[in-house]
Design an enzyme around this catalytic site. Structure first.
Site, PDB file in Angstrom:
ATOM      1  N   CYS A  64       3.132  -7.694 -15.530  1.00 47.37           N
ATOM      2  CA  CYS A  64       1.969  -7.192 -15.182  1.00 47.37           C
ATOM      3  C   CYS A  64       1.730  -5.731 -15.942  1.00 47.37           C
ATOM      4  O   CYS A  64       2.417  -5.627 -17.003  1.00 47.37           O
ATOM      5  CB  CYS A  64       2.231  -7.202 -13.645  1.00 47.37           C
ATOM      6  SG  CYS A  64       3.328  -5.958 -12.977  1.00 47.37           S
ATOM      7  N   TYR A  65       1.083  -4.971 -14.982  1.00 47.36           N
ATOM      8  CA  TYR A  65       0.949  -3.670 -15.666  1.00 47.36           C
ATOM      9  C   TYR A  65       2.075  -2.631 -15.868  1.00 47.36           C
ATOM     10  O   TYR A  65       2.323  -2.214 -16.831  1.00 47.36           O
ATOM     11  CB  TYR A  65      -0.306  -3.029 -14.778  1.00 47.36           C
ATOM     12  CG  TYR A  65      -1.460  -3.385 -14.798  1.00 47.36           C
ATOM     13  CD1 TYR A  65      -2.239  -3.212 -15.885  1.00 47.36           C
ATOM     14  CD2 TYR A  65      -1.983  -4.508 -13.658  1.00 47.36           C
ATOM     15  CE1 TYR A  65      -3.550  -3.804 -15.841  1.00 47.36           C
ATOM     16  CE2 TYR A  65      -3.217  -4.760 -13.937  1.00 47.36           C
ATOM     17  CZ  TYR A  65      -4.099  -4.503 -14.895  1.00 47.36           C
ATOM     18  OH  TYR A  65      -5.296  -5.293 -15.088  1.00 47.36           O
TER      19      TYR A  65
END
Length: 109
Positions: A64-65
């Protein structure tokens, strides 16, 4: 039931070199702007097809981020029968800083 493991980019890269599946759960625009080379984009619409077609025993790295949302997604995959799931600590942001040559871009769909 097994649990997912949190791993640093170096361990994710080693798994990738051994054929692990890398899935990116960020939004489509972020994925298109840059992702781990060879990563598959997963969202609420594509996850069921991914799970149906997946080898549940193949190592799977969730990105993810920053490494937070990937933990929930990794736990979800474990719950769906995957046996070897990893959450990338630091997410794509740390990966991009660690392995800038191992990132790719794509056109948004």
């Amino acid at each position: 039931m097994s649990e997912f493991k949190r791993i640093p980019p170096e361990q994710a890269q080693a798994l990738r070199e051994q054929g692990a599946v890398v899935v990116d759960i960020r939004d489509p625009h972020a994925y298109a702007a840059g992702h781990i080379d060879g990563a598959q984009h997963l969202d609420n619409h594509s996850i069921s097809d991914f799970i149906r077609a997946a080898d549940l025993d193949k190592p799977t790295v969730v990105v993810c981020y920053h490494g937070n949302s990937s933990q929930s997604a990794a736990a979800y995959l474990i719950g769906q029968g995957f046996s070897d799931v990893y959450s990338l600590d630091g997410g794509f942001e740390l990966w991009r800083n660690t392995y800038p040559a191992e990132t790719a871009t794509s056109s948004a769909e």
